[in-house]
Design an enzyme around this catalytic site. Sequence first.
Site, PDB file in Angstrom:
ATOM      1  N   LEU A  55      -4.729 -11.283   6.738  1.00  0.00           N
ATOM      2  CA  LEU A  55      -3.846 -10.828   7.694  1.00  0.00           C
ATOM      3  C   LEU A  55      -4.576  -9.484   8.295  1.00  0.00           C
ATOM      4  CD1 LEU A  55      -0.565 -10.513   5.717  1.00  0.00           C
ATOM      5  CD2 LEU A  55      -0.758 -11.611   8.051  1.00  0.00           C
ATOM      6  N   GLY A  75       3.711 -12.080   3.636  1.00  0.00           N
ATOM      7  CA  GLY A  75       2.339 -11.941   3.539  1.00  0.00           C
ATOM      8  C   GLY A  75       2.031 -10.333   3.207  1.00  0.00           C
ATOM      9  N   SER A  78       2.290  -6.944  -2.760  1.00  0.00           N
ATOM     10  CA  SER A  78       3.478  -6.921  -2.915  1.00  0.00           C
ATOM     11  C   SER A  78       4.071  -5.962  -4.059  1.00  0.00           C
ATOM     12  CB  SER A  78       4.188  -8.377  -3.443  1.00  0.00           C
ATOM     13  OG  SER A  78       3.568  -8.638  -4.545  1.00  0.00           O
ATOM     14  N   SER A 114      11.199  -4.048   1.832  1.00  0.00           N
ATOM     15  CA  SER A 114      11.378  -3.759   0.382  1.00  0.00           C
ATOM     16  C   SER A 114      12.394  -2.446  -0.133  1.00  0.00           C
ATOM     17  CB  SER A 114      10.104  -3.512  -0.536  1.00  0.00           C
ATOM     18  OG  SER A 114      10.325  -3.288  -1.809  1.00  0.00           O
ATOM     19  N   HIS A 116      12.011  -0.616  -2.013  1.00  0.00           N
ATOM     20  CA  HIS A 116      10.950   0.560  -2.450  1.00  0.00           C
ATOM     21  C   HIS A 116      10.815   1.443  -1.243  1.00  0.00           C
ATOM     22  CE1 HIS A 116      10.654  -0.888  -6.288  1.00  0.00           C
ATOM     23  NE2 HIS A 116      10.595  -2.133  -5.927  1.00  0.00           N
ATOM     24  N   TYR A 139       2.834   1.600  -1.726  1.00  0.00           N
ATOM     25  CA  TYR A 139       3.683   0.253  -1.275  1.00  0.00           C
ATOM     26  C   TYR A 139       4.846   0.500  -0.401  1.00  0.00           C
ATOM     27  CZ  TYR A 139       6.413  -3.973  -2.000  1.00  0.00           C
ATOM     28  OH  TYR A 139       7.184  -5.000  -1.738  1.00  0.00           O
ATOM     29  N   LYS A 143       5.729  -0.398   3.503  1.00  0.00           N
ATOM     30  CA  LYS A 143       7.030  -1.300   4.233  1.00  0.00           C
ATOM     31  C   LYS A 143       7.808  -0.152   5.223  1.00  0.00           C
ATOM     32  CE  LYS A 143       6.333  -5.300   1.549  1.00  0.00           C
ATOM     33  NZ  LYS A 143       6.103  -6.236   2.317  1.00  0.00           N
ATOM     34  N   SER A 168      15.233  -7.641  -5.625  1.00  0.00           N
ATOM     35  CA  SER A 168      14.557  -8.423  -6.702  1.00  0.00           C
ATOM     36  C   SER A 168      14.738  -9.730  -6.458  1.00  0.00           C
ATOM     37  CB  SER A 168      14.857  -7.755  -8.225  1.00  0.00           C
ATOM     38  OG  SER A 168      14.374  -6.422  -8.200  1.00  0.00           O
ATOM     39  N   ARG A 177      18.186  -3.278 -14.413  1.00  0.00           N
ATOM     40  CA  ARG A 177      18.170  -2.707 -13.090  1.00  0.00           C
ATOM     41  C   ARG A 177      18.238  -3.972 -12.073  1.00  0.00           C
ATOM     42  NH1 ARG A 177      13.510  -3.113  -9.916  1.00  0.00           N
ATOM     43  NH2 ARG A 177      13.980  -1.977  -7.950  1.00  0.00           N
TER      44      ARG A 177
HETATM   45  P1  NAI Z   1       3.568 -12.269  -4.032  1.00  0.00           P
HETATM   46  O1  NAI Z   1       2.449 -11.296  -4.147  1.00  0.00           O
HETATM   47  O2  NAI Z   1       3.916 -13.420  -4.898  1.00  0.00           O
HETATM   48  O3  NAI Z   1       3.037 -13.175  -2.530  1.00  0.00           O
HETATM   49  C1  NAI Z   1       2.465 -12.360  -1.496  1.00  0.00           C
HETATM   50  C2  NAI Z   1       1.377 -13.402  -0.785  1.00  0.00           C
HETATM   51  O4  NAI Z   1       0.805 -12.727   0.297  1.00  0.00           O
HETATM   52  C3  NAI Z   1       0.380 -13.939  -1.803  1.00  0.00           C
HETATM   53  O5  NAI Z   1       0.356 -15.360  -1.892  1.00  0.00           O
HETATM   54  C4  NAI Z   1      -0.979 -13.250  -1.140  1.00  0.00           C
HETATM   55  O6  NAI Z   1      -2.122 -14.140  -1.316  1.00  0.00           O
HETATM   56  C5  NAI Z   1      -0.412 -12.936   0.444  1.00  0.00           C
HETATM   57  N1  NAI Z   1      -1.620 -11.851   0.804  1.00  0.00           N
HETATM   58  C6  NAI Z   1      -1.528 -10.674   0.209  1.00  0.00           C
HETATM   59  N2  NAI Z   1      -2.475  -9.949   0.988  1.00  0.00           N
HETATM   60  C7  NAI Z   1      -2.714 -10.795   2.067  1.00  0.00           C
HETATM   61  C8  NAI Z   1      -3.855 -10.490   3.364  1.00  0.00           C
HETATM   62  N3  NAI Z   1      -4.367  -9.544   3.400  1.00  0.00           N
HETATM   63  N4  NAI Z   1      -3.675 -11.606   4.122  1.00  0.00           N
HETATM   64  C9  NAI Z   1      -2.941 -12.790   3.914  1.00  0.00           C
HETATM   65  N5  NAI Z   1      -2.127 -12.932   2.842  1.00  0.00           N
HETATM   66  C10 NAI Z   1      -2.184 -11.849   1.869  1.00  0.00           C
HETATM   67  O7  NAI Z   1       4.962 -11.525  -3.490  1.00  0.00           O
HETATM   68  P2  NAI Z   1       6.384 -12.307  -3.402  1.00  0.00           P
HETATM   69  O8  NAI Z   1       7.019 -11.749  -4.569  1.00  0.00           O
HETATM   70  O9  NAI Z   1       6.206 -13.642  -3.038  1.00  0.00           O
HETATM   71  O10 NAI Z   1       6.757 -11.467  -2.064  1.00  0.00           O
HETATM   72  C11 NAI Z   1       6.656 -11.712  -0.667  1.00  0.00           C
HETATM   73  C12 NAI Z   1       6.912 -10.738   0.216  1.00  0.00           C
HETATM   74  O11 NAI Z   1       8.109 -10.124  -0.224  1.00  0.00           O
HETATM   75  C13 NAI Z   1       6.167  -9.421   0.039  1.00  0.00           C
HETATM   76  O12 NAI Z   1       5.532  -8.848   1.187  1.00  0.00           O
HETATM   77  C14 NAI Z   1       6.837  -8.558  -0.717  1.00  0.00           C
HETATM   78  O13 NAI Z   1       6.347  -7.085  -0.587  1.00  0.00           O
HETATM   79  C15 NAI Z   1       8.388  -8.766  -0.229  1.00  0.00           C
HETATM   80  N6  NAI Z   1       9.135  -8.386  -1.392  1.00  0.00           N
HETATM   81  C16 NAI Z   1       9.432  -9.019  -2.596  1.00  0.00           C
HETATM   82  C17 NAI Z   1      10.334  -8.913  -3.509  1.00  0.00           C
HETATM   83  C18 NAI Z   1      10.551 -10.000  -4.767  1.00  0.00           C
HETATM   84  O14 NAI Z   1      11.555  -9.572  -5.286  1.00  0.00           O
HETATM   85  N7  NAI Z   1       9.881 -10.696  -4.917  1.00  0.00           N
HETATM   86  C19 NAI Z   1      10.984  -7.597  -3.302  1.00  0.00           C
HETATM   87  C20 NAI Z   1      10.842  -6.811  -2.077  1.00  0.00           C
HETATM   88  C21 NAI Z   1       9.840  -7.185  -1.005  1.00  0.00           C
HETATM   89  C1  15L Z   2       9.405  -5.534  -4.806  1.00  0.00           C
HETATM   90  O1  15L Z   2       9.165  -4.938  -3.685  1.00  0.00           O
HETATM   91  C2  15L Z   2       8.268  -6.278  -5.261  1.00  0.00           C
HETATM   92  O2  15L Z   2       7.588  -6.994  -4.230  1.00  0.00           O
HETATM   93  C3  15L Z   2       8.816  -7.226  -6.535  1.00  0.00           C
HETATM   94  O3  15L Z   2       7.681  -7.834  -7.144  1.00  0.00           O
HETATM   95  C4  15L Z   2       9.638  -6.553  -7.441  1.00  0.00           C
HETATM   96  O4  15L Z   2       9.040  -5.800  -8.144  1.00  0.00           O
HETATM   97  C5  15L Z   2      10.965  -5.733  -6.577  1.00  0.00           C
HETATM   98  O5  15L Z   2      10.340  -4.771  -5.559  1.00  0.00           O
HETATM   99  C6  15L Z   2      11.844  -5.200  -7.288  1.00  0.00           C
HETATM  100  O6  15L Z   2      12.156  -3.854  -7.074  1.00  0.00           O
HETATM  101  O7  15L Z   2      12.206  -5.323  -8.386  1.00  0.00           O
END
Ligand code: NAI
Ligand code: 15L
Length: 268
Positions: A55, A75, A78, A114, A116, A139, A143, A168, A177
Amino acid sequence: MSILSHNRLLLTGAAGGLGQALRPRLKANCKILRSADRVAFGLAGEQEELMLADLADASAVMAMMQGVDAVVHLGGVSTEAAFEPILQGNILGVYNLYEAARKQGVKRIVFASSNHVTGFYKQSETINASHAPRPDSLYGVSKAFGEDLSRFYYDRYGIETACVRIGSSFPEPKDRRMLATWLSFDDLHRLITACLTTPVLGHSIIFGMSDNAVTWWDNSQANHIGYKAQDSSDVFKDAVYARTQAPDLTSPVAQFQGGGFVTAGPFE
Ligand code: NAI
Ligand code: 15L
């Protein structure tokens, strides 16, 4: 009922936890699903295109966006981290994405924001989309930047964005939480589908949560999107209580909505 709304849909962050959960589900939303990440993540299936792109690399992002009708942007970094990777992935990365959208005429983006962004509100408070950001981490600040940047691209260029402040989103709530913040993968897909199919999205902020008994977030300002959660963390409550200890209520981790993020981080 068909949820097909776009020809070519781009999913960024496809190799991550949510990317893997959404990739099969999002095929119903489009004719061609283009999945992208900076790390390799398998082979293309039917109706799929795969791309590798960092990105932070503007020309790679421009190529990734070519021929795309809408984006589900997951992407980026996270969790809390040092500033440099956050700068590259979440600040420069989201700028590159919106610049590519502007230049290529992409008009709708679902941005994985997020909880956050507002993690420094107390768990005793209920907040809505009008409450000012109170990020709990670098972080969370990144966002908030993405939310403001998308607002700018909407006001100036008409690119519609749903900033989904995901709580989450995991197979199950991992702790007490998360009983308040949990978002099932199916509800996340329902929410993204609502954002992709609603006739008018505008620039909307919506908290990404399931129909949990306890909540800190009021989504009434996003009713126009038409999202209705169908899952609830309640079914996991007894098991979560049985395997976790009561929180220390004097700790900021238990007082603020952001939980562990309010003390986590690269600071000494
Ligand atoms: P994750 O960390 O598992 O996936 C993020 C993906 O983004 C990874 O595959 C990584 O390779 C890719 N990435 C990171 N930096 C990059 C870059 N510079 N260029 C291209 N790709 C890049 O995170 P997850 O849990 O799948 O979350 C997805 C999105 O949702 C994130 O943006 C995260 O901040 C957001 N989010 C997720 C939450 C959750 O509960 N899983 C809660 C709040 C937000
Ligand atoms: C997020 O923003 C993170 O991407 C996820 O891994 C969790 O930590 C989530 O918030 C959370 O608040 O539980």
